[in-house]
Design a protein around this motif. Structure first.
Motif, PDB file in Angstrom:
ATOM      1  N   PRO A 530       0.704  -1.201  -0.037  1.00 57.43           N
ATOM      2  CA  PRO A 530       0.095  -0.138   0.227  1.00 57.43           C
ATOM      3  C   PRO A 530       0.742   1.284   0.081  1.00 57.43           C
ATOM      4  CG  PRO A 530      -0.083  -1.050   2.300  1.00 57.43           C
ATOM      5  CD  PRO A 530       0.705  -1.774   1.146  1.00 57.43           C
ATOM      6  N   PHE A 531       1.951   1.286   0.398  1.00 56.47           N
ATOM      7  CA  PHE A 531       3.157   2.309   0.270  1.00 56.47           C
ATOM      8  C   PHE A 531       3.625   2.616  -0.868  1.00 56.47           C
ATOM      9  CE2 PHE A 531       2.553   1.192   4.961  1.00 56.47           C
ATOM     10  CZ  PHE A 531       2.168   2.263   5.355  1.00 56.47           C
ATOM     11  N   VAL A 532       3.724   1.734  -2.046  1.00 51.38           N
ATOM     12  CA  VAL A 532       4.140   1.824  -3.259  1.00 51.38           C
ATOM     13  C   VAL A 532       3.333   2.658  -4.081  1.00 51.38           C
ATOM     14  CG1 VAL A 532       4.859   0.610  -5.279  1.00 51.38           C
ATOM     15  CG2 VAL A 532       5.477  -0.065  -3.106  1.00 51.38           C
ATOM     16  N   ASN A 533       3.819   3.816  -4.738  1.00 50.30           N
ATOM     17  CA  ASN A 533       3.102   4.661  -5.571  1.00 50.30           C
ATOM     18  C   ASN A 533       3.193   4.209  -6.859  1.00 50.30           C
ATOM     19  OD1 ASN A 533       4.394   6.859  -3.202  1.00 50.30           O
ATOM     20  ND2 ASN A 533       1.925   6.701  -3.390  1.00 50.30           N
ATOM     21  N   ILE A 534       4.619   4.083  -7.521  1.00 48.21           N
ATOM     22  CA  ILE A 534       5.096   3.861  -8.727  1.00 48.21           C
ATOM     23  C   ILE A 534       5.918   2.638  -8.983  1.00 48.21           C
ATOM     24  CG2 ILE A 534       6.142   5.259 -10.730  1.00 48.21           C
ATOM     25  CD1 ILE A 534       5.488   7.624  -9.243  1.00 48.21           C
ATOM     26  N   ILE A 535       5.731   1.977 -10.125  1.00 42.75           N
ATOM     27  CA  ILE A 535       6.614   0.831 -10.492  1.00 42.75           C
ATOM     28  C   ILE A 535       7.581   1.633 -11.480  1.00 42.75           C
ATOM     29  CG2 ILE A 535       6.898  -1.232 -11.419  1.00 42.75           C
ATOM     30  CD1 ILE A 535       5.533  -1.383  -8.622  1.00 42.75           C
ATOM     31  N   GLY A 536       8.773   1.650 -10.936  1.00 45.64           N
ATOM     32  CA  GLY A 536       9.838   2.203 -11.772  1.00 45.64           C
ATOM     33  C   GLY A 536      10.224   1.215 -13.181  1.00 45.64           C
ATOM     34  N   HIS A 537      10.696   2.059 -14.175  1.00 45.15           N
ATOM     35  CA  HIS A 537      10.986   1.233 -15.188  1.00 45.15           C
ATOM     36  C   HIS A 537      10.697  -0.230 -15.438  1.00 45.15           C
ATOM     37  CE1 HIS A 537      14.659   0.138 -12.678  1.00 45.15           C
ATOM     38  NE2 HIS A 537      14.825   1.584 -12.736  1.00 45.15           N
ATOM     39  N   PRO A 538       9.381  -0.526 -15.505  1.00 41.79           N
ATOM     40  CA  PRO A 538       8.661  -1.808 -15.155  1.00 41.79           C
ATOM     41  C   PRO A 538       9.200  -3.120 -15.917  1.00 41.79           C
ATOM     42  CG  PRO A 538       7.075   0.129 -15.503  1.00 41.79           C
ATOM     43  CD  PRO A 538       8.168   0.417 -16.019  1.00 41.79           C
ATOM     44  N   THR A 539       9.715  -2.947 -17.149  1.00 43.78           N
ATOM     45  CA  THR A 539      10.326  -4.229 -17.919  1.00 43.78           C
ATOM     46  C   THR A 539      11.746  -4.301 -17.976  1.00 43.78           C
ATOM     47  OG1 THR A 539      10.406  -2.962 -19.967  1.00 43.78           O
ATOM     48  CG2 THR A 539       8.138  -3.778 -19.551  1.00 43.78           C
ATOM     49  N   GLY A 540      12.290  -3.293 -17.404  1.00 48.52           N
ATOM     50  CA  GLY A 540      13.852  -3.409 -17.250  1.00 48.52           C
ATOM     51  C   GLY A 540      14.817  -3.394 -18.619  1.00 48.52           C
ATOM     52  N   ARG A 541      14.117  -3.123 -19.650  1.00 51.90           N
ATOM     53  CA  ARG A 541      14.921  -3.047 -20.812  1.00 51.90           C
ATOM     54  C   ARG A 541      15.817  -2.111 -20.787  1.00 51.90           C
ATOM     55  NH1 ARG A 541      11.022  -0.726 -25.851  1.00 51.90           N
ATOM     56  NH2 ARG A 541      10.952   1.479 -25.140  1.00 51.90           N
ATOM     57  N   LEU A 573      16.963   8.009 -22.253  1.00 50.85           N
ATOM     58  CA  LEU A 573      17.013   7.367 -23.577  1.00 50.85           C
ATOM     59  C   LEU A 573      17.495   6.000 -23.602  1.00 50.85           C
ATOM     60  CD1 LEU A 573      18.460  10.573 -25.358  1.00 50.85           C
ATOM     61  CD2 LEU A 573      16.396   9.405 -25.746  1.00 50.85           C
ATOM     62  N   SER A 574      18.161   5.598 -22.404  1.00 56.02           N
ATOM     63  CA  SER A 574      18.751   4.046 -22.564  1.00 56.02           C
ATOM     64  C   SER A 574      17.486   3.123 -22.100  1.00 56.02           C
ATOM     65  CB  SER A 574      19.831   3.960 -21.600  1.00 56.02           C
ATOM     66  OG  SER A 574      20.775   4.692 -22.007  1.00 56.02           O
ATOM     67  N   ARG A 575      16.591   3.655 -21.538  1.00 61.21           N
ATOM     68  CA  ARG A 575      15.416   2.976 -21.120  1.00 61.21           C
ATOM     69  C   ARG A 575      13.967   3.012 -22.181  1.00 61.21           C
ATOM     70  NH1 ARG A 575      16.244   0.072 -16.620  1.00 61.21           N
ATOM     71  NH2 ARG A 575      17.961   0.728 -14.997  1.00 61.21           N
ATOM     72  N   LEU A 576      13.388   4.305 -22.063  1.00 62.39           N
ATOM     73  CA  LEU A 576      12.089   4.536 -22.482  1.00 62.39           C
ATOM     74  C   LEU A 576      11.313   3.547 -22.355  1.00 62.39           C
ATOM     75  CD1 LEU A 576      13.157   6.447 -25.964  1.00 62.39           C
ATOM     76  CD2 LEU A 576      12.596   7.438 -23.641  1.00 62.39           C
ATOM     77  N   ASP A 577      11.172   3.364 -20.964  1.00 66.08           N
ATOM     78  CA  ASP A 577      10.195   2.081 -20.541  1.00 66.08           C
ATOM     79  C   ASP A 577       9.275   2.580 -19.537  1.00 66.08           C
ATOM     80  OD1 ASP A 577       9.552  -0.442 -19.235  1.00 66.08           O
ATOM     81  OD2 ASP A 577      11.782  -0.656 -18.300  1.00 66.08           O
TER      82      ASP A 577
END
Length: 644
Positions: A530-541, A573-577
């Protein structure tokens, strides 16, 4: 020459030194210099307005020299690169070892020691050599390379072979800048009447590109209309410049820089828009003349009749510069931005009895051209296929989010972890960018390589952020953290610590080779906190380096929708994820997105524009991107900024 180009040279030097067997400490000097220069807040190359005799910015270079980790040797090599476009030390090293081994080093599962072993024991010098080694079966049974690692290497090799057909945006943009700079003199002379504009993949803001395409508007059509290969003086001058310019970092693309080819030019011309043939000429660099190569019938879609200069970079990456007049500029822009699928869909959508031949678009704006096909204007980002045409016919095109809608950045780093600048510097730079709110989200303790914060350091930083926020006018500073998601979905910090933060970005930074089921469960577990707001760069590419990890993205999106968790569009630019196709899936599921820079230095705060491009390609509106929200809306909708 950009900072990133220079950093790539030093990074390559560090790797080649280690592969050759030199002292690791010496190699690390170059690795550290590469990191510093890549994130340096000021471009080291001289601005176009500075004197031609000086190709570097003295003030910026002085600031670089004052940075810990930059010695005189690095400074001298930086100047050499900027002044000559070469680095003798790198060239000598590349001549000795070759540079193909650097491509092998990019494969997942192969570190510097393994690459060095392949180099010395098996004579591997390129991806082709490594493929042959793999096919021979000699890797089986080698200590340190088990079945799981071998499978990872095989998958990564297949990915890199596929990637050779296209290039990530971060590697293309510096080349585009070089081409534009080579055309600047003709803009100043007046026969190119406006700044060159990108088209094709670049104008659609694709994350990876199969070519570079630009349009230039000429003073009149006589510049590029001629008979029997007789060049006009302006066109001859342009071809001479292009043929004499080495585009891209040549010192990183060939084993022998001195043998790299000039672009040359295969020039496709149509001398009269009313005729039915396409004539292709080859520009002879030695005689500065055109030689007719072939004549082909036009296909009728309008694009093959466009006057264009074409050449290749590194022998396999095509560049097209389309020549237009004021009368044909927008029609050329229209024809070259849309894909073949998009144009075909427009043809099918045309009103009955209307004249909509692509060649009949002269003197029309893009809006007028679309109107002729019975649909409203379609933004460039949506011209990938037929989907947007169908939506336009139904008056269902979205009102895409704009750059001016963005109010804040919810993911950035400081020198508390692996950022390059202080908390105060980052906040001040965010103010200069015009942001209304800005989140400090340094790494957590599991990210040891990134100097991640433990609980004690995090709480000390939170206190500093609160103090800075209280005394800084014009911007709200959030205390947050980019918290590592551990193997089984648990987070680096307990809930009682997370509860003290304004925003929590949860991200995967390790164990990328878990099975699809394991990785999906791992991320969903974090989503359900419940304390997580955002999942960062979700797919890790990492574009150009590694694909997304195995993941059931549909299940992740469904969990985010159920738990009101935001998914990030990481603007690096390395991610755009997330990828734009997943963005659209998230939109359809009712999931909100956040466009964040993941900035590790003040020079990276401006790259949120690249994240915005992904959002637009994903059909997002202002209401679907939380960075457009006011502070009150962030608190109410996303529970961001609610904590004491």
């Amino acid at each position: 020459m950009t900072n990133r180009d220079i950093s790539e040279v030093f990074r390559a030097i560090g790797s080649l030194l280690q592969i050759r067997g030199d002292d690791a400490f010496r190699a690390r000097i170059y690795d550290r210099a590469a990191d510093i220069i890549e994130d340096f807040p000021h471009e080291l190359a001289a601005a176009p307005t500075q004197p031609d005799t000086l190709r570097y910015d003295p003030k910026a270079l002085e600031q670089l020299r004052a940075t810990p980790g930059i010695g005189k040797a690095i400074q001298d090599k930086t100047v050499e690169i900027l002044e000559t476009g070469r680095c003798k030390f790198y060239n000598d090293l590349a001549e000795e070892t070759g540079t193909g081994i650097l491509e092998v080093l990019k494969l997942r599962g192969i570190g510097i020691k393994t690459a060095s072993r392949f180099y010395h024991e098996f004579g591997v010098r390129s991806l082709e050599d490594f493929q042959a080694l793999l096919d021979s079966g000699q890797l089986r049974g080698i200590k340190g390379i088990g079945r799981k690692t071998l499978r990872m290497i095989i998958e990564s090799l297949a990915f890199h072979i596929e990637q050779k057909k296209q290039r990530p945006l971060w590697s293309v943009l510096p080349i585009v800048q070089q081409i534009v700079e080579s055309l600047a003199q003709f803009v100043a002379e007046g026969w190119i009447t406006r700044e060159p504009e990108v088209t094709g993949d670049l104008r659609r803001h694709e994350e990876t590109c199969r070519s570079i395409e630009l349009i230039i508007e000429c003073k009149d059509e006589s510049v590029f209309q001629f008979e029997n290969g007789t060049l006009t003086p302006p066109l001859q001058s342009l071809l001479e410049v292009l043929s004499q310019t080495q585009f891209g970092p040549a010192y990183l693309t060939t084993d022998s820089p001195e043998t790299s080819e000039n672009p040359g030019a295969s020039i496709t011309f149509k001398t009269d828009f009313g005729e039915t043939r396409q004539i292709q000429y080859v520009y002879n660099v030695d005689t500065t003349t055109l030689i007719e190569k072939s004549q082909d019938a036009l296909t009728g879609d309008g694009r093959d009749a466009l006057p264009a200069i074409q050449f290749y970079i590194d022998q396999d990456f095509p560049v097209s510069i389309y020549l237009s007049s004021a009368a044909t500029y927008e029609s050329t822009l229209f024809l070259t931005t849309a894909t073949a699928k998009h144009l075909a869909a427009l043809t099918e959508a045309k009103p009955s009895g209307s004249e909509t031949h692509f060649n009949a678009t002269r003197n029309l704006t893009e809006t007028e051209i679309y109107n002729r096909f019975g649909v409203p204007y379609i933004p460039p980002e949506l011209r990938q296929d037929e989907t947007s045409v169908a939506a336009a016919k139904d008056n269902a095109l979205p009102n895409l989010v704009e750059f001016t809608d963005l109010r804040g950045d919810l993911h950035a780093h400081t020198d508390w972890s692996d950022g390059r600048h202080t908390l105060q510097d980052m906040v001040e730079a965010a103010k200069v960018e015009g942001l209304e709110y800005f989140a400090i989200t340094d790494h957590s303790v599991s990210s040891t390589v990134a100097n991640g914060l433990n609980q004690t350091r995090l709480l000390a930083q939170v206190a500093q952020v609160r103090e800075l926020d209280a005394k800084t006018e014009g911007i709200t500073v959030f205390a947050g953290s980019e918290v590592d998601i551990r193997r089984h979905g648990e987070l680096d910090f307990p809930d009682e610590i997370l509860a003290q933060l304004d925003v929590v970005v949860a991200s995967v930074h390790s164990l990328f080779t878990l099975t699809e089921a394991e990785m999906t469960k791992r991320i969903i577990c974090a989503i359900e906190n419940p304390f997580v707001n955002i999942i960062g760069h979700p797919t890790g590419r990492m574009l150009g380096y590694r694909p997304m990890y195995a993941l059931n993205i549909e299940e992740v999106i469904a969990a985010a929708a159920e738990n009101n968790t935001v998914l990030e569009i990481n603007a690096s630019l390395s991610r755009l994820d997330l990828d734009s196709q997943f963005v659209r899936m998230a939109k359809s599921a009712g999931v909100l997105l956040s466009v964040n820079t993941d900035a590790h230095g003040i020079g990276q705060l401006g790259r949120r524009r690249f994240g915005l491009n992904v959002a637009r390609r994903g059909w997002l509106t202002k209401a679907e991107v939380i960075n457009t929200y006011t502070l009150a809306e962030l608190r109410e909708v996303c529970n961001i900024g609610m904590r004491p």
